[in-house]
Write an enzyme that holds these catalytic residues in place. Structure first.
Site, PDB file in Angstrom:
ATOM      1  CE  LYS A  71       7.407  -3.478 -10.695  1.00 49.26           C
ATOM      2  NZ  LYS A  71       7.206  -2.499  -9.617  1.00 49.26           N
ATOM      3  CG  ASP A 107       9.191   0.542  -8.115  1.00 51.72           C
ATOM      4  OD1 ASP A 107       8.827   1.334  -9.005  1.00 51.72           O
ATOM      5  OD2 ASP A 107       8.845  -0.654  -8.087  1.00 51.72           O
TER       6      ASP A 107
HETATM    7  N1  LIG Z   1       3.403   5.571  -7.732  1.00 46.50           N
HETATM    8  C1  LIG Z   1       4.185   4.642  -8.250  1.00 46.50           C
HETATM    9  O1  LIG Z   1       5.112   4.919  -9.021  1.00 46.50           O
HETATM   10  C2  LIG Z   1       3.974   3.199  -7.877  1.00 46.50           C
HETATM   11  C3  LIG Z   1       4.975   2.253  -8.179  1.00 46.50           C
HETATM   12  C4  LIG Z   1       4.759   0.908  -7.816  1.00 46.50           C
HETATM   13  C5  LIG Z   1       3.566   0.560  -7.175  1.00 46.50           C
HETATM   14  N2  LIG Z   1       2.619   1.514  -6.906  1.00 46.50           N
HETATM   15  C6  LIG Z   1       1.375   1.157  -6.202  1.00 46.50           C
HETATM   16  O2  LIG Z   1       1.734   0.630  -4.937  1.00 46.50           O
HETATM   17  C7  LIG Z   1       0.681  -0.208  -4.452  1.00 46.50           C
HETATM   18  C8  LIG Z   1       1.290  -1.457  -3.834  1.00 46.50           C
HETATM   19  O3  LIG Z   1       1.930  -2.215  -4.846  1.00 46.50           O
HETATM   20  P1  LIG Z   1       2.858  -3.488  -4.492  1.00 46.50           P
HETATM   21  O4  LIG Z   1       3.539  -3.865  -5.751  1.00 46.50           O
HETATM   22  O5  LIG Z   1       3.681  -3.230  -3.274  1.00 46.50           O
HETATM   23  O6  LIG Z   1       1.744  -4.587  -4.152  1.00 46.50           O
HETATM   24  P2  LIG Z   1       1.903  -5.863  -3.225  1.00 46.50           P
HETATM   25  O7  LIG Z   1       3.298  -6.383  -3.231  1.00 46.50           O
HETATM   26  O8  LIG Z   1       0.777  -6.753  -3.600  1.00 46.50           O
HETATM   27  O9  LIG Z   1       1.628  -5.302  -1.734  1.00 46.50           O
HETATM   28  C9  LIG Z   1       0.372  -4.762  -1.371  1.00 46.50           C
HETATM   29  C10 LIG Z   1       0.470  -4.174   0.029  1.00 46.50           C
HETATM   30  O10 LIG Z   1      -0.799  -3.587   0.352  1.00 46.50           O
HETATM   31  C11 LIG Z   1      -1.266  -4.133   1.584  1.00 46.50           C
HETATM   32  N3  LIG Z   1      -2.723  -4.159   1.599  1.00 46.50           N
HETATM   33  C12 LIG Z   1      -3.556  -4.493   0.580  1.00 46.50           C
HETATM   34  N4  LIG Z   1      -4.838  -4.381   0.984  1.00 46.50           N
HETATM   35  C13 LIG Z   1      -4.818  -3.969   2.281  1.00 46.50           C
HETATM   36  C14 LIG Z   1      -5.816  -3.669   3.244  1.00 46.50           C
HETATM   37  N5  LIG Z   1      -7.107  -3.772   2.946  1.00 46.50           N
HETATM   38  N6  LIG Z   1      -5.423  -3.251   4.470  1.00 46.50           N
HETATM   39  C15 LIG Z   1      -4.109  -3.134   4.769  1.00 46.50           C
HETATM   40  N7  LIG Z   1      -3.109  -3.394   3.906  1.00 46.50           N
HETATM   41  C16 LIG Z   1      -3.453  -3.811   2.669  1.00 46.50           C
HETATM   42  C17 LIG Z   1      -0.674  -5.531   1.614  1.00 46.50           C
HETATM   43  O11 LIG Z   1      -0.676  -6.012   2.948  1.00 46.50           O
HETATM   44  P3  LIG Z   1      -0.487  -7.598   3.245  1.00 46.50           P
HETATM   45  O12 LIG Z   1       0.977  -7.832   3.218  1.00 46.50           O
HETATM   46  O13 LIG Z   1      -1.085  -7.755   4.577  1.00 46.50           O
HETATM   47  O14 LIG Z   1      -1.239  -8.329   2.159  1.00 46.50           O
HETATM   48  C18 LIG Z   1       0.754  -5.225   1.109  1.00 46.50           C
HETATM   49  O15 LIG Z   1       1.532  -4.638   2.115  1.00 46.50           O
HETATM   50  C19 LIG Z   1      -0.219  -0.460  -5.664  1.00 46.50           C
HETATM   51  O16 LIG Z   1      -1.397   0.327  -5.509  1.00 46.50           O
HETATM   52  C20 LIG Z   1       0.593   0.037  -6.853  1.00 46.50           C
HETATM   53  O17 LIG Z   1      -0.212   0.543  -7.902  1.00 46.50           O
HETATM   54  C21 LIG Z   1       2.811   2.821  -7.235  1.00 46.50           C
END
Ligand SMILES: NC(=O)c1ccc[n+]([C@@H]2O[C@H](COP(=O)([O-])OP(=O)(O)OC[C@H]3O[C@@H](n4cnc5c(N)ncnc54)[C@H](OP(=O)(O)O)[C@@H]3O)[C@@H](O)[C@H]2O)c1
Length: 287
Positions: A71, A107
């Site tokens: 991305k 998004d």
């Molecule tokens: N529905 C949709 O259309 C859509 C679209 C895009 C993404 N998503 C989903 O959104 C989610 C996040 O994606 P992303 O791209 O933002 O990932 P990312 O950039 O890797 O960010 C992950 C986030 O989750 C937090 N996190 C992970 N494990 C945790 C835990 N055990 N306790 C507390 N916080 C935790 C991380 O906190 P830290 O900063 O502390 O590591 C960070 O804020 C994924 O599950 C993805 O599948 C959904």
């Protein structure tokens, strides 16, 4: 419609990509509108990304979605990036306008339209957003323009000041941040109208986990989870039990896909068709 010599090609690039729901969403939409278009998934390794974008130009691929891990990495290979994607340093949609590649991020608008499409009013509301990753940032940027107060809580403290300061430069002090810990959840959920989980917590195989204790949820709250696998996360189940309005991650998925569809085709996306296709696929995968 069967592919012909005139069929327009769209797709998604990522690695891995075979699990993507985007082909299901977009092919259902093309079929419903009887458009001579096809949408495919292309697995592209990071060291092949530049070649893939060259291929998009030379093969005349009309549009691509971009998913993990490309991305941000895709940006240097585009001709132009619209301001939201530029701010987020993240592109999930590329439109090929006669060989000129334009990058967008859908998004945030996907999350915003998922809320609005489910009747959630945002003006004068306080939103509590959990997470500080790419998805949280996109949602924060889309919501900050609409709401009175946005509180972002994240597990890692180092991401918080950058996120809140960059948002407040544009949205004059509406955004505050803090550490994702029980006391902050308790304090902020007392008067929050909308809670959004934008972390990956609750995603399969972590199905049993939620960042929010069930006793903090109440019927006056709207709860949205970005996680869509499983369809009903622990948080969504707990929120339903508390009588809260719930919006699942599938709604955001559909609306971000719909926004890409509209960028590419200039036509209103058939949301109901896309929702039905996504749910069929997800329910099929989970039974
Ligand atoms: N529905 C949709 O259309 C859509 C679209 C895009 C993404 N998503 C989903 O959104 C989610 C996040 O994606 P992303 O791209 O933002 O990932 P990312 O950039 O890797 O960010 C992950 C986030 O989750 C937090 N996190 C992970 N494990 C945790 C835990 N055990 N306790 C507390 N916080 C935790 C991380 O906190 P830290 O900063 O502390 O590591 C960070 O804020 C994924 O599950 C993805 O599948 C959904």
């Amino acid at each position: 419609m069967k592919p012909s010599g005139k069929t327009k090609v769209y797709g998604v690039i990522g690695d891995p990509v075979a699990h993507s729901l985007s082909p299901t969403l977009h092919n259902a939409a093309f079929a419903a509108l009887k458009m001579d278009c096809i949408y495919l998934a292309f697995q592209v390794k990071s060291d092949e990304l530049e070649n893939a974008l060259r291929g998009m130009r030379s093969l005349g691929i009309a549009g691509l979605n971009v998913t993990m891990p490309h991305k941000s990495a895709v940006i240097p290979f585009l001709d132009e990036v619209e301001p939201t994607a530029g701010f987020l340093e993240s592109v999930n949609t590329i439109s090929n306008n006669g060989g000129k590649l334009l990058g967008f991020s859908t998004d945030g608008i996907g999350a915003l339209n998922a809320l609005k499409g489910n009747g959630v009013k945002l003006s004068d509301k306080k939103i509590l957003l959990l997470g500080g990753g790419g998805t949280a940032k996109a949602i924060a940027y889309a919501l900050a323009a609409e709401v009175t107060k946005l509180v972002i809580l994240n597990r890692s403290p180092q991401k918080i000041p950058y996120l809140t300061e960059s948002l407040n430069r544009q949205f004059s002090g509406r955004v505050t941040g803090g550490l994702l810990e029980p006391s902050a959840l308790l304090k902020n959920l007392k008067d929050a109208d909308v809670l959004i989980n934008a972390t990956s917590v609750g995603m399969h195989p972590d199905d049993a986990h939620s960042l929010v204790e069930p006793n903090l949820l109440k019927s006056s709250l709207t709860v949205m989870d970005v996680v869509y696998n499983p369809l009903e996360t622990r948080l969504v189940k707990d929120a339903k039990k508390a009588g809260a309005q719930v919006i699942s991650g599938v709604e955001m998925l559909i609306h971000q896909g719909a926004a890409s569809f509209e960028i590419w085709t200039g036509k209103p996306a058939p949301i109901e068709v896309m929702r039905k296709a996504a749910l069929n696929k997800l329910v099929g995968a989970q039974t």
